[in-house]
Design an enzyme around this catalytic site. Structure first.
Site, mmCIF file in Angstrom:
data_model
loop_
_atom_site.group_PDB
_atom_site.id
_atom_site.type_symbol
_atom_site.label_atom_id
_atom_site.label_comp_id
_atom_site.label_asym_id
_atom_site.label_seq_id
_atom_site.Cartn_x
_atom_site.Cartn_y
_atom_site.Cartn_z
ATOM 1 N N LYS A 1 0.830 -1.273 0.024
ATOM 2 C CA LYS A 1 0.218 -0.069 0.058
ATOM 3 C C LYS A 1 0.914 1.162 0.131
ATOM 4 O O LYS A 1 0.401 2.437 -0.276
ATOM 5 C CB LYS A 1 -1.061 0.095 1.209
ATOM 6 C CG LYS A 1 -1.936 -1.251 1.338
ATOM 7 C CD LYS A 1 -2.653 -1.622 0.027
ATOM 8 C CE LYS A 1 -3.570 -2.717 -0.017
ATOM 9 N NZ LYS A 1 -2.917 -4.231 0.483
ATOM 10 N N TYR B 1 -12.265 -14.454 3.031
ATOM 11 C CA TYR B 1 -11.436 -13.568 3.057
ATOM 12 C C TYR B 1 -10.709 -13.251 4.638
ATOM 13 O O TYR B 1 -11.796 -13.334 5.523
ATOM 14 C CB TYR B 1 -11.841 -12.292 2.696
ATOM 15 C CG TYR B 1 -11.147 -10.844 2.957
ATOM 16 C CD1 TYR B 1 -9.888 -10.548 2.324
ATOM 17 C CD2 TYR B 1 -11.131 -9.954 4.055
ATOM 18 C CE1 TYR B 1 -8.822 -9.591 2.713
ATOM 19 C CE2 TYR B 1 -10.355 -8.954 4.357
ATOM 20 C CZ TYR B 1 -9.372 -8.791 3.489
ATOM 21 O OH TYR B 1 -8.178 -7.696 4.111
ATOM 22 N N TYR C 1 -3.108 -12.922 2.984
ATOM 23 C CA TYR C 1 -2.643 -12.535 1.367
ATOM 24 C C TYR C 1 -2.016 -13.344 0.795
ATOM 25 O O TYR C 1 -1.783 -14.227 -0.092
ATOM 26 C CB TYR C 1 -2.309 -11.146 1.394
ATOM 27 C CG TYR C 1 -3.246 -9.956 1.401
ATOM 28 C CD1 TYR C 1 -4.342 -9.816 0.725
ATOM 29 C CD2 TYR C 1 -3.169 -9.640 2.848
ATOM 30 C CE1 TYR C 1 -5.341 -8.850 0.900
ATOM 31 C CE2 TYR C 1 -4.444 -8.395 3.258
ATOM 32 C CZ TYR C 1 -5.245 -8.166 2.166
ATOM 33 O OH TYR C 1 -6.379 -7.298 2.560
HETATM 34 C C1 LIG Z 1 -3.612 -5.151 0.237
HETATM 35 C C2 LIG Z 1 -2.733 -6.375 0.288
HETATM 36 C C3 LIG Z 1 -2.864 -7.397 -0.705
HETATM 37 C C4 LIG Z 1 -3.512 -7.209 -1.979
HETATM 38 O O1 LIG Z 1 -3.555 -5.857 -2.736
HETATM 39 P P1 LIG Z 1 -4.639 -5.405 -3.555
HETATM 40 O O2 LIG Z 1 -3.999 -4.302 -4.238
HETATM 41 O O3 LIG Z 1 -5.521 -4.874 -2.399
HETATM 42 O O4 LIG Z 1 -5.320 -6.476 -4.282
HETATM 43 C C5 LIG Z 1 -2.011 -8.392 -0.763
HETATM 44 N N1 LIG Z 1 -1.023 -8.659 0.295
HETATM 45 C C6 LIG Z 1 -1.065 -7.726 1.153
HETATM 46 C C7 LIG Z 1 -0.029 -8.025 2.217
HETATM 47 C C8 LIG Z 1 -1.998 -6.554 1.228
HETATM 48 O O5 LIG Z 1 -1.760 -5.928 2.342
#
Ligand SMILES: *Cc1c(COP(=O)(O)O)cnc(C)c1O
Length: 331
Positions: free
Chosen positions: A48, A261, A287
């Site tokens: 991010k 999720y 993730y």
């Molecule tokens: C937000 C995030 C993702 C996914 O990214 P997006 O752009 O929201 O699809 C993947 N891995 C981590 C650790 C994240 O914080």
């Protein structure tokens, strides 16, 4: 234009390294490297940061004083928005999906340390309430005479996606210096989809022969294909690049979400252990563990052919290991 022509506040430590993972690569039968965006640094790091460099530049230009966003309990995005708000003297309001926790752990702990105001929404009610609640926080700020801005879930819009167009340009420069060609495949987790959208735009421009594969951690493939094809097109339009995607151009694997999720999957937990033990690299249960589970299965079933040169984009997320300690050590 290029992403460098847009207003951007430097937040992270870039370029992040590209690191070879020869031991796990040998097990999977591929030439594996990772783009270490878990080391982007700012506010605990993660993907991010790249999006927020562009989104916070907009907010600063607009004189925003209150920044509002949303995510799950263990949202890395919300945590990094909270950190960015601190850096620029803004107030952060995070509207999170989940009931008030018994204990503030992982990203929730960091949200508290960054002084964010937290509002918890019951998980089912969340979907209908989140937008009105964010609007209400913005309206309340305006009534106090403060300028407010809402950043969408995951920072996923055309402006945020510029961060990952820039990431492909950055990787392209790194590989050129190392005398290496573009990879055959990029693999990345897909949550809000902004990272994947930016990677598609960047790959089309800089690495047209590279396949970009998103591993869903939430929704089904059709939802992502629709969303990413349009977000990527919006991002390309900002840049003035003549690019278009149909939903079928967006490769999504949606078989690795597990129970849902934010809930650990068996394969994802196994991937966390495997990556830690073969390479000493930390993944997370929301993730990146699920994405590496997907990567391993795609190598096993031949969808990623043996010998392929693969870059896994490590998006961070390790703060979310700690609240799941019990699940992780019992696995
Ligand atoms: C937000 C995030 C993702 C996914 O990214 P997006 O752009 O929201 O699809 C993947 N891995 C981590 C650790 C994240 O914080």
């Amino acid at each position: 234009m290029t992403p460098d022509d847009f207003p951007r506040v430097p937040l992270g430590f870039f370029p992040t390294p590209i690191e070879a993972l020869p031991r796990l690569g040998a097990e999977l039968g591929i030439e594996l490297s990772i783009k270490r965006d878990d080391y982007s640094g700012f506010g605990g790091g993660g993907n991010k940061v790249r999006k927020l460099e562009f989104l916070m530049a907009e907010a600063l230009a607009d004189g925003v004083e209150v920044i509002i966003t949303t995510g799950g309990h263990q949202s890395n995005h919300a945590r990094m928005v909270a950190a960015a708000a601190c850096k620029f003297g803004m107030k952060a309001v995070l509207v999170l999906r989940g009931n008030p926790p018994a204990e503030y752990q992982g990203n929730l702990l960091l949200d508290r340390l960054f002084g964010a105001e937290l509002e918890f929404l019951e998980p089912t009610a969340y979907f209908t309430q989140v937008d009105p609640r964010m609007e209400a926080h913005a309206a309340a700020a305006r009534e106090r005479g403060q300028k407010a801005q809402i950043i969408p879930l995951g920072g996923a819009n055309a402006t945020g996606a510029l961060g990952y167009v820039r990431a492909v340009a950055e990787m392209d420069a790194q590989l050129r210096v190392a005398g290496q060609a573009a990879p055959d495949v990029i693999v990345v987790p897909a949550g809000s989809g902004g990272t994947l959208a930016g990677l598609h735009v960047g790959a089309r421009q800089y690495w047209p022969g590279t396949r970009v594969i998103g591993i869903s951690v939430s929704r089904d493939a059709a939802w992502f294909q629709q969303r990413i094809s349009s977000m990527a097109a919006d991002c390309a339009r900002l840049l003035g690049w003549d690019q278009a995607w149909s939903p079928a151009d967006i490769l999504i694997e949606d078989g690795f979400v597990g129970p849902g999720y934010g809930m650990p999957s068996e394969g994802g937990v196994a991937a966390i252990h495997r990556m830690a033990r073969t390479e000493g690299v930390l993944l997370d249960p929301v993730y990146t563990g699920k994405a590496v589970d997907g990567l391993a299965v795609l190598c096993r079933n031949g969808a990623i052919p043996p010998g392929s040169r693969v870059v896994f984009v490590h998006c961070g997320g390790s703060p979310a290991l700690y609240p799941f300690a019990k699940t992780l050590v019992e696995a």
